[in-house]
Write an enzyme that holds these catalytic residues in place. Structure first.
Site, PDB file in Angstrom:
ATOM      1  CE1 TYR A 178      96.329  10.221  38.295  1.00  0.00           C
ATOM      2  CE2 TYR A 178      97.552   8.323  37.488  1.00  0.00           C
ATOM      3  CZ  TYR A 178      96.345   8.938  37.785  1.00  0.00           C
ATOM      4  OH  TYR A 178      95.147   8.266  37.585  1.00  0.00           O
ATOM      5  CB  CYS A 179      98.832  12.802  43.531  1.00  0.00           C
ATOM      6  SG  CYS A 179     100.238  13.897  43.842  1.00  0.00           S
ATOM      7  CB  THR A 180      95.583  16.698  43.145  1.00  0.00           C
ATOM      8  OG1 THR A 180      94.631  15.684  43.463  1.00  0.00           O
ATOM      9  CG2 THR A 180      94.855  17.951  42.667  1.00  0.00           C
ATOM     10  CB  ILE A 207      95.996  15.849  37.682  1.00  0.00           C
ATOM     11  CG1 ILE A 207      96.196  14.389  38.062  1.00  0.00           C
ATOM     12  CG2 ILE A 207      94.887  15.981  36.645  1.00  0.00           C
ATOM     13  CD1 ILE A 207      95.081  13.831  38.939  1.00  0.00           C
TER      14      ILE A 207
END
Length: 315
Positions: A178-180, A207
């Protein structure tokens, strides 16, 4: 709907003559009175723009009307004021700097981890055969991260490939990256697959989308964003604060950039230390002759450097 909106998006799609596209796209954005930051590369677009709802709709309509970007997904936030001061659109070698530019090895249009929608990610993340992997930089995950996530000590995403060996012990697990907003996961998951990880997934929309569609459950702290907000809340289910002041150790979720422009480090700092150090990470930076005026936000508009002036070094 707020007075303004901020759009976060990316799209991996081949752009011919990217430099000219960037110049033309900048003019188009300015014609809509948008502000923001867009990176254009031969491999696609990566942007955050902000403006009135009408301007943002016109921008999204124009992007979707271009067959190259028709599948672009926008994350939309209502904001009280524009999230940038100026409009920048620049041509670069990659839309997210990874150093992974060989399309025969890493090509998000051909192979990436399986996309998980936020509620699918939520249902899967706590299983015993799963490892949640944060592929963001250290200053980002120090502010907020998923509960029990594996984090990496990297200053920039380009450092991620060098960390693959540290992850080898998880090859028998399902890897949930996961990342932004999802853009880094496209290349991170592709590299993991290339390196022999067989069961790799990625949080679709990152996110930000997870906060909107799954309530941000079990995301601890705030999410760092690349505009003048610096951070946003995503968890409305079981929110918490996990970050501490760099200077005194007090629990705080305030993220700033050091007031010394030659440092400009991203870090968390409480309000008291912010006042005492004038938004600097140290007394050395506080006494630097080019220190910017700290207004309590910790966000600074980049100012062009004078031509032919020797850069002053830190003492």
């Amino acid at each position: 709907m707020g007075q303004y909106q901020t759009l976060l998006y990316y799209c991996y799609s081949t752009i011919a003559n990217g430099e000219q596209f960037a110049a033309d796209h900048l003019k188009f954005c300015k014609s809509l009175n948008l502000v923001g930051r867009i990176i254009v590369a031969d491999e696609g677009l990566n942007g955050t723009v902000s403006g009135t709802p009408q301007a943002c709709k016109a921008y999204m309509d124009a992007i979707h009307a271009d067959e190259r970007f028709a599948k672009t997904e926008f994350k939309i936030d209502d904001v009280s004021e524009p999230s940038f001061v100026k409009m920048h659109c620049r041509y670069k070698s990659e839309i997210v700097h990874s150093g992974l530019r060989d399309p025969n090895i890493i090509n998000p249009n051909k192979q990436t981890g399986k996309h998980l929608e936020p509620k699918e990610f939520l249902a899967m993340k706590d299983r015993d055969d799963v490892v949640i992997l944060d592929v963001r930089s250290d200053y980002e995950h120090s502010l907020g991260r998923f509960k029990n996530a594996v984090t990496l000590d990297i200053e920039n995403f380009r450092d991620f490939p060098a960390k693959i060996n540290e992850l080898a012990k998880y090859k028998d697990k399902k890897i949930l990256t996961y990342c932004t907003g999802g853009i880094k996961c496209e290349k991170a998951s592709a590299l993991l697959l290339h390196e022999g990880f067989s069961d790799v997934y990625q949080l679709h929309g990152g996110i930000i989308k997870y906060g909107k569609e799954a309530g941000g459950e079990d995301f601890e702290g705030k999410c760092y964003v690349f505009d003048n907000r610096l951070s946003v809340d995503v968890n409305t289910v079981n929110p918490s604060v996990v970050s501490t002041c760099r200077n005194c150790g007090t629990v705080t979720d305030k993220m700033i950039n050091c007031a010394n422009p030659e440092c400009n480090e991203h870090f968390t700092q409480c309000a008291i230390c912010g006042e005492q150090l004038e938004g600097c990470c140290s007394t050395t930076c506080q006494t630097h002759p080019r220190k910017r005026v700290y207004d309590g936000t910790g966000y600074y508009v980049k100012v062009p450097q004078p031509v032919n002036v020797k850069k002053v070094q830190l003492a």
